[in-house]
Design an enzyme around this catalytic site. Structure first.
Site, mmCIF file in Angstrom:
data_model
loop_
_atom_site.group_PDB
_atom_site.id
_atom_site.type_symbol
_atom_site.label_atom_id
_atom_site.label_comp_id
_atom_site.label_asym_id
_atom_site.label_seq_id
_atom_site.Cartn_x
_atom_site.Cartn_y
_atom_site.Cartn_z
ATOM 1 N N GLU A 39 0.846 -1.206 0.033
ATOM 2 C CA GLU A 39 -0.089 -0.170 -0.018
ATOM 3 C C GLU A 39 0.858 1.272 0.098
ATOM 4 O OE1 GLU A 39 -3.404 0.278 -0.277
ATOM 5 O OE2 GLU A 39 -3.267 -1.712 -0.791
ATOM 6 N N SER A 67 -53.540 -28.427 32.260
ATOM 7 C CA SER A 67 -53.169 -29.237 33.131
ATOM 8 C C SER A 67 -51.784 -28.988 33.779
ATOM 9 C CB SER A 67 -53.177 -30.863 32.714
ATOM 10 O OG SER A 67 -54.845 -31.302 32.624
#
Lengths: 764, 147
Positions: free
Chosen positions: A169, A449
């Site tokens: 770079e 239940s």
């Protein structure tokens, strides 16, 4: 005239100077603010639990393989050479772990025997006792701009990566002051020759300035601003600081709306490990991607990514940073990046809801989006996937069986650790991958239940009055209501069963006997049990409440059952285990908070009945061996007109709850047994949890009693059953016709052994 | 077949060792009887938390992996980092739920944190361990009585 023009020019220049100075000082303040970290936000990351593999630990090889698949480990034919690889032969598996917290990346060989880890060996053959796999990343708390990164300090960045970045770079990085005329001239010549933009002349400092402050548009004005910001950065910061900022900030990939910034996160994103564990070719791949993150993505364009990586490797060889042998070795390596499953934003929306709810109690939103916190949850991804599959597949089977009537059937399911209350998995919809209404925490439904065990627990706590063989009246019942009306409950089978033992009334889920029991106990006594179980709601004082005309959400129900499954220890449910700071120190903990709410004896008796549900009650049909191995118990629940199908049951260390029904509350045709139990069964049959042996409470003793009248009986008597009692509460009356069959005929040999034992005890 | 002198001496030795073994068995059964009967002694012990802690820290794990975790936790404990100690001990509990050494440490840690109900709960849960030794059971019983 000339004088006034001169003044005008001076004035104009002065104004321009003031504007420029103001602009530069604003820019300067922006630069220092951002680079000093004030504006660098690192969002919190959410992880599943890390899997612990201990010598002697119980884990099926299949489950471990599923975990490795979820973590995107790659199966190799030869012995693994890189972090993130595994191979297996017969009953052994070799894993090159990626490393997490104190666990360093390393190769381990695990040998399995009878569902347990027999041994763990290091690469050098040394036996060790415990290893940890890194946890699955399951999401994050992202800021509005959706940038995600892992901040690194200078020591965490490998030297060769820094060299690679500079070679590719910005070769003159240490020689220029933000802008490089040499680079600009080189780029200008090259671009002029090719009549297009072939090369950029931007230095690393300019790229950093661009990434931090400006949009990607290519205009002269923006280039000037960028150069100005670069010079300011160079004035304020050292070269090392600028390079580190670049390494932390550069954009490398996009995952949906989430932008992946910096090499730290990119390494985790593409290779599932830290930067320090990467090979040269992997680092070269990341550096190569800087030129075009999408174009050179190893996932989208592996061919182009390889070409670009090899170009980076060539540059390294040309600069003598690689030997010729290394160069040949690395350019021949294939491109390998982990599959996208590892990096989704939030894989488990329903679980994520719970995490967010918990976090909001202790953290500010801003802290979650900026401080880089690491949130380690209790989610078990293998269990979560299995739960999702079990819900989806069972619903499909039911839809096939019942046709259009179950078209929009919805569901919710939760799995927790019985003792600690840690939430292992959550499903809030039959389409578990989508965000939306989370039924596991928001669907308020009548529990049918499922309420009954709470009432029977109230009774069993009064052990002077009730035991498992106490007779309950299941004959016709009429309860006068306040308006002068009569309420007459009925059983599911539309029959009355007369006088029946307490344990039968619950395992068969008889409504009439339960209502009588509830009325006998009184609302306040039942309310007290509810509160102790962790139910924060008040029950209404009408008798149908004893049959489940009481609305709760799935998460509230499983909390109540957690106290029962754990033996009477209430532990608040929790999705999060701990929160670490960005430097991996414990920042906030979520410790277990167990509280013994019930004595162990009544819970032991209740769990005996819940096991009967599997042996001969509404959940029958499992092989006896399986029931024993899982040490299981549970309860089915069906609300009025079969609008809700529930099942809750524990097996091994896990407690699981399932609800099926419709959002618009229409009839579903399903009972707890035909619907929710089927999801539970599918899940547990695959997981096959093994229960560890536990000591029974010291005051519990077993006695043979008659299944019908609850009076004493004997092993050889017809219809007898061995059931537990709290010592001193067992029945004492033995009917005459059972006296003979209560005495067990012993063999001559067993009598001799017994005599010898007695003699030895006497001598001692 | 005649019994020689050597055989006779050998038999005497065998009998001696068998009786020794049975004596040790009797000691175990001493702790197995209803521990509630020792409640007054237990209350005395409870007053001496330092003594209890020293006894708890002597209890080792059965598994090497858990023993390693205990060492790490004890180290944090010595440094006064109670949150980290707890985090490490709970990690151990996730790996093995039947190690009394973990329940004992967690119970004592909770007492140091002023969380007596939680201390009692951890100890009571530890009492379910099938493989707990008599001494571990006695210590767990002491903590479970704390509530």
């Amino acid at each position: 005239m000339r004088f006034s023009l001169k003044i005008f020019i001076y004035l104009a220049l002065l104004i321009l100077l003031v504007i420029c100075t103001a602009y530069v000082s604003i820019l300067d303040s922006k630069v220092t603010n951002k680079l000093d970290g004030a504006l660098w936000t690192v969002p919190a990351k959410v992880y599943a639990r890390p899997l612990e593999l201990a010598e002697g630990g119980r884990i099926h090889l299949d489950i471990l393989k599923k975990e490795l698949d979820i973590l995107s480990y790659e199966k190799t034919k030869e012995s693994p050479e890189l972090p993130g690889e595994y191979s297996f032969t017969g009953n052994s598996i070799s894993i090159y772990v990626r490393g997490f917290e104190k666990q360093k990346p390393s190769l381990f060989s695990l040998k399995f025997k009878e569902g347990k880890i027999e041994s763990i060996k290091r690469k050098d053959g040394i036996l060790i006792d415990l290893i940890q796999l890194e946890p699955l990343s399951i999401g994050g708390m992202y800021p509005i701009h959706l940038q995600d990164r892992i901040l690194l300090n200078f020591s965490q960045v490998p030297e060769d990566l820094k060299e690679m970045i500079l070679v590719v770079e910005d070769r003159d990085f240490f020689d220029h002051r933000g802008i490089s005329l040499k680079s600009i001239a080189r780029a200008f010549i090259k671009n002029t020759k090719s009549m297009g933009i072939q090369e950029g002349g931007s230095t690393i400092t300019q790229q950093l300035a661009k990434s931090l402050f400006f949009s990607p548009e290519q205009t002269i004005r923006r280039k000037i601003k960028e150069a100005l910001a670069a010079i300011l950065i160079e004035i304020h910061y050292s070269k090392e600081e600028i390079l580190l900022a670049y390494i932390n900030d550069v954009f490398i990939a996009q995952s949906g709306k989430r932008a992946i910034h910096g090499f730290g996160l990119a390494s985790q994103f593409f290779f599932g490990t830290t930067l320090k564990n990467l090979e040269i070719d992997q680092k070269a791949l990341l550096v190569g991607m800087l030129k075009g993150p999408s174009l050179y993505s190893p996932v989208k364009n592996p061919k182009k990514a390889k070409e670009r990586r090899n170009l980076v490797l060539t540059l390294l060889r040309n600069d003598f940073l690689l030997t010729q042998e290394e160069y040949v070795k690395f350019i021949n390596k294939p491109i390998k990046a982990i599959s996208p499953t590892y990096k989704s934003l939030s894989k488990y929306p329903s679980f994520n809801d719970l995490v967010t709810m918990d976090l909001k109690k202790n953290f500010k939103d801003r802290d979650l989006r900026t401080k880089g916190l690491k949130i380690i949850t209790n989610l078990d991804p293998v269990i979560q996937n299995l739960l999702e599959d079990s819900v989806k597949e069972t619903v499909l089977v039911l839809q096939k069986k019942y046709g259009d009537k179950l078209q929009d059937l919805e569901g919710a399911a939760i799995v927790i650790d019985s003792f600690s209350g840690e939430i292992k998995a959550v499903v809030g919809s039959t389409d578990p991958k989508t965000y939306g209404f989370n039924r596991s925490i928001n669907a308020l439904r009548p529990i049918g239940s499922l309420i009954k065990p709470f009432i029977y627990l109230s009774a069993l706590q009064q052990f002077g009055k009730y035991n498992l063989s106490s007779l309950l009246d299941d004959s016709k019942l009429s309860v006068p209501l306040s308006g002068g009306q009569l309420w007459e409950p009925n059983n599911f089978d539309k029959k009355f069963h007369g006088m029946i033992p307490l344990h039968v009334a619950l395992s068969e889920s008889y409504n009439v006997a339960t209502t009588r029991l509830g009325l006998d106990l009184g609302y306040s006594s039942v309310q007290k049990t509810f509160t102790e179980l962790g139910i924060e709601k008040e029950i209404s004082e009408y008798p149908s409440v004893f049959l489940g005309a009481f609305e709760m959400t799935p998460i509230e129900v499983i909390q109540a059952y957690q106290t029962i499954a754990s033996g009477g220890f209430y532990s608040p449910l929790k999705a999060i285990r701990k929160v670490n700071s960005s430097d991996n120190k414990l920042f906030f903990s979520y410790p277990s908070k167990p509280e013994q709410r019930f004595r162990s004896e009544p819970i032991f008796l209740l769990k005996f009945i819940l096991k009967q549900t599997f042996l001969r009650g509404t959940a029958r049909g499992f092989p006896l061996k399986v029931i024993e191995r899982w040490n299981t118990g549970g309860k089915t629940g069906t609300s009025d007109d079969q609008r809700d199908s529930w099942f809750v049951g524990y097996a091994g260390d896990y407690l699981m709850l399932v609800w099926l029904g419709f959002d618009d509350n229409r009839k579903s045709l399903l009972t707890g047994r035909s619907g929710a139990l089927q999801v539970w069964k599918k899940f547990m049959s695959t997981l096959d949890p093994q229960a560890s042996e536990v000591r029974k409470p010291s005051r519990i003793k077993y006695e043979w009693v008659d299944h019908g009248d609850g009076l004493l009986s004997g092993e050889k008597c017809k219809g007898s059953l061995l059931i537990p009692f709290i010592s001193g509460t067992e029945p004492t009356f033995l009917p005459d016709n059972r006296k003979k069959c209560r005495i067990n005929e012993e063999s001559y040999a067993s009598k001799v052994v017994k005599k010898i034992k007695e003699a030895v005890q006497e001598r001692q | 077949m005649k019994i020689s002198k050597t055989h006779f001496i050998f038999l005497v030795f065998v009998c001696f060792f068998v009786s020794c073994a049975s004596v040790s068995k009797k000691q175990t059964s001493f702790y197995d009887i209803e521990i509630q009967k020792f409640s007054s002694e237990i209350k005395l012990l409870l007053n001496d938390l330092d003594f209890l802690k020293s006894e708890v820290l002597k209890v080792n794990a059965k598994r090497p992996s858990i023993q390693r975790i205990l060492l790490e936790a004890d180290d944090y404990w010595r440094k006064g980092n109670l949150n980290q100690t707890n985090s490490v001990l709970e990690r151990g509990l996730r790996i093995a739920k039947d190690e009394s050494a973990l329940y004992l440490r967690l119970a004592h840690l909770r007492i140091e944190q002023g969380l007596d109900k939680e201390a009692s709960a951890f100890a009571s849960r530890g009492l379910f361990n099938k493989d707990a030794s008599a001494w571990e059971l006695l210590l767990l019983k002491i903590y479970s009585e704390e509530n």
